[in-house]
Design a protein around this motif. Structure first.
Motif, short mmCIF file in Angstrom:
data_model
loop_
_atom_site.label_atom_id
_atom_site.label_comp_id
_atom_site.label_asym_id
_atom_site.label_seq_id
_atom_site.Cartn_x
_atom_site.Cartn_y
_atom_site.Cartn_z
N ASN A 1 0.89 -1.31 0.09
CA ASN A 1 -0.02 -0.05 0.02
C ASN A 1 0.97 1.10 -0.04
N ALA B 1 0.55 4.50 0.12
CA ALA B 1 0.32 5.33 0.90
C ALA B 1 0.81 5.09 2.41
N ARG B 2 0.74 3.96 2.86
CA ARG B 2 1.03 3.48 3.89
C ARG B 2 2.67 3.43 4.12
N GLU C 1 4.61 5.43 2.49
CA GLU C 1 5.02 6.58 2.80
C GLU C 1 4.81 7.09 3.96
N HIS C 2 3.90 6.78 4.56
CA HIS C 2 3.49 7.11 6.22
C HIS C 2 4.32 6.36 6.94
N GLN D 1 8.16 8.23 7.61
CA GLN D 1 8.19 9.46 8.18
C GLN D 1 8.66 9.24 9.47
N PRO D 2 9.00 10.25 10.07
CA PRO D 2 9.56 10.37 11.56
C PRO D 2 8.75 9.66 12.78
N ASP D 3 7.44 9.52 12.54
CA ASP D 3 6.49 8.93 13.65
C ASP D 3 6.89 7.51 13.64
N ASP E 1 11.38 6.82 10.26
CA ASP E 1 12.19 8.12 9.96
C ASP E 1 13.37 7.73 8.96
N GLY F 1 0.96 13.24 7.72
CA GLY F 1 1.39 12.05 8.53
C GLY F 1 2.43 12.09 9.62
N TYR F 2 2.76 13.31 9.85
CA TYR F 2 3.80 13.18 10.64
C TYR F 2 3.27 14.09 11.99
N PHE G 1 11.78 15.96 6.58
CA PHE G 1 11.75 14.59 7.16
C PHE G 1 10.50 14.20 7.06
N GLY G 2 9.38 15.00 7.10
CA GLY G 2 7.96 14.73 6.91
C GLY G 2 7.52 14.68 5.38
N ASN G 3 6.43 14.92 5.20
CA ASN G 3 5.88 14.80 3.77
C ASN G 3 5.42 16.37 3.05
N LYS H 1 -5.03 10.28 0.71
CA LYS H 1 -3.90 9.18 0.84
C LYS H 1 -4.01 8.62 2.10
N LEU H 2 -4.25 9.41 3.37
CA LEU H 2 -3.99 8.76 4.54
C LEU H 2 -5.58 8.44 4.84
N LEU I 1 -6.55 4.85 5.18
CA LEU I 1 -5.81 3.96 6.33
C LEU I 1 -6.49 3.99 7.63
#
Lengths: 190, 297
Positions: free
Chosen positions: A84, A86-87, A89-90, A93-95, A98, B179-180, B231-233, B291-292, B295
């Motif tokens: 997936n 989008a997932r 890509e998520h 991310q830093p959460d 990272d 998403g961050y 770092f993020g989107n 996108k998110l 999910l």
């Protein structure tokens, strides 16, 4: 007399090195026939599966003295693939991983112990900026020769807690803290 | 998952702590000296942010490992130190100016330290790309900082801290929608402290003498957008639109705006800045839904 002693020392040194290089077989990770995958709980009712597509590694197997064997694996964290986009890509991310800050997930063995059907491997596992010592059974080790290439295969399954590796605690909930990692890999040498 | 209760607690803590600290340091005498006002604003921000991030459960690692850690542990204390020093009566003004320029020059390297952009065997930027990108970012921060402070002296009003706070909060929301979550949540204490100190100084009639807290806001806004972008989107266009939005307050310096009643002028200044921010926010929400959003279903 001095030359004689030096000669013996040199012969011993060369002999020892030849012996050790004979005993340890060096293998490179075969990306075509290997996989590093994982699964994590979703809402505590089912599992989400994923894999890392870019992995490198090398093994040094000492058949005579298995404790001298070494295992190294480097995973490119941004090659994460959960089917997936989008997932994925998520997750980069830093959460989560990272990947711009911590591009690789690495394992380097520090000690190896032979066990029934494989090895018990202890080493440093570095992920998300944290390094932890982990121990896991690595099953396999049988070597075969196929079209002039010697191959050895290993499998393992280990469990890690994301919170041990500095993942944001606020994001542990929907996706469980525990991640199970499954590694099936082949090493090859000419 | 976003935690509105946690964000609310962090905002209230940051606002109350920064307002109380600023009020105490300002004292009772009016008008107060510019040095005292600046010191009160800078230390108020420091106290409010410390408490706000504590309530937000943000515990930066030491040594700082991520961009956000470096913002909280290196950049914020540095800018608070500069602004406190700038407010000290014996400190020469050139020293604070020199330190501000140094921060602008170094901030990109600090935030990107050890990341794939500037280090490692598979670094994404060549040396020339890194120098160019970091220089452009440093110059942008310096220009934004200078223009906001100049505007606060030329035309002080409560709308300026409010528009800056609105930009910071929009940055946080857009980073979160990308998403961050943790990076976006870092905006909450910053916004709350900025608004609280702005209102305290405005009520005390000292707003024009204390640009130090605005400096912390400008550096905070830049840092959050920088972290969100690299770092993020966060997209470059969204980051630039949010970063430059506070400068739209300069539009209201034209004679037509200046002729309006004070409350009309302040409202127009607020509205001019809010327009691009609302547009960026709408696009971020649409992108999130596309996108998110699925999910989370």
């Amino acid at each position: 007399m001095r030359n004689y002693v030096l000669g013996i020392a040199l012969a011993w040194f060369i002999g020892a090195n030849v012996a050790s290089s004979r005993a340890a077989d060096e293998y490179t990770y075969d990306a075509v026939h290997s996989s590093v995958s994982f699964k994590a709980r979703h809402l505590d009712i089912s599992w989400i599966h994923g894999r890392f597509n870019v992995v490198e590694g090398k093994f040094s197997l000492d058949r005579e003295d298995p404790t001298q064997s070494k295992f190294e694996l480097t995973i490119q964290a941004d090659s994460i693939d959960t089917a997936n986009a989008a997932r994925d890509e998520h997750l980069r991310q830093p959460d989560y991983f990272d990947t711009k800050q911590f591009p690789t997930i690495e394992f380097k063995s520090t000690s190896v112990k032979p066990i029934e059907g494989g090895y018990e491997v202890t080493g440093n596992f570095a992920m998300h900026g944290k390094t932890k010592k982990i121990t896991f059974p690595l099953m396999g080790g049988k070597e075969i020769e196929f079209k002039g290439t010697k191959r050895v295969g290993f499998s393992t399954e280990l469990s890690l807690l994301r919170s041990d590796f500095g993942f944001d605690k606020n994001n542990i909930g929907l996706i469980g803290d525990e991640a199970r990692i499954l590694i099936d890999c082949e090493g090859m040498r000419k | 998952m976003p935690e509105p209760l946690l964000y609310g607690k962090a905002m209230i803590a940051a606002a109350l702590a920064s307002a109380a600290c600023t009020l105490i340091l300002l004292g009772r005498r009016r008008p107060q000296s510019a040095a005292r006002c600046n010191l009160a604003g800078a230390l108020g921000m420091g106290f409010g942010l410390t408490l706000g991030y504590y309530f937000l459960n943000v515990r930066p690692a030491w040594p700082p490992a991520t961009g956000l850690d470096r913002f909280l542990v290196v950049v914020l204390p540095f800018v608070l130190g500069i602004e406190s020093l700038g407010g000290a009566p014996l400190a020469p003004p050139w020293l604070a100016r020199l330190l501000r320029i140094s921060l602008c020059a170094a901030i990109g390297s600090i935030l990107l330290h050890n990341s794939v952009y500037v280090s490692g065997t598979r670094r994404e930027w060549s040396r020339a790309e890194a120098v160019l990108t970091l220089t452009v970012c440093g110059v942008m921060l310096a220009v934004l900082w200078m223009l906001v402070i100049r505007l606060s002296r030329r035309s002080p009003g409560v709308s300026l801290p409010l528009t800056l706070a609105m930009s910071i909060q929009t940055a946080g929301a857009v980073i979160m929608l990308g998403g961050y979550l943790q990076g976006g949540a870092a905006a909450f204490p910053l916004t709350a402290a900025l608004v609280a100190i702005g209102l305290v100084l405005w009520r005390c009639g000292e707003l024009s003498r204390a640009p130090s807290f605005l400096s912390v806001g400008v550096v905070g806004l830049f840092s959050l957008l920088f972290i969100g972008r690299y770092f993020g989107n966060l997209s470059t266009i969204s980051a630039l639109a949010i970063l430059l939005a506070p400068l739209l307050s300069w539009v209201t310096e034209s004679p037509w705006f200046r002729r309006q009643k004070p409350w009309v002028f302040e409202t127009l200044r607020f509205a001019v800045t809010a327009t691009p921010l609302v547009i960026v926010l709408i696009f971020a929400k649409l992108e999130f839904d596309r996108k998110l959003g699925p999910l989370l279903l």
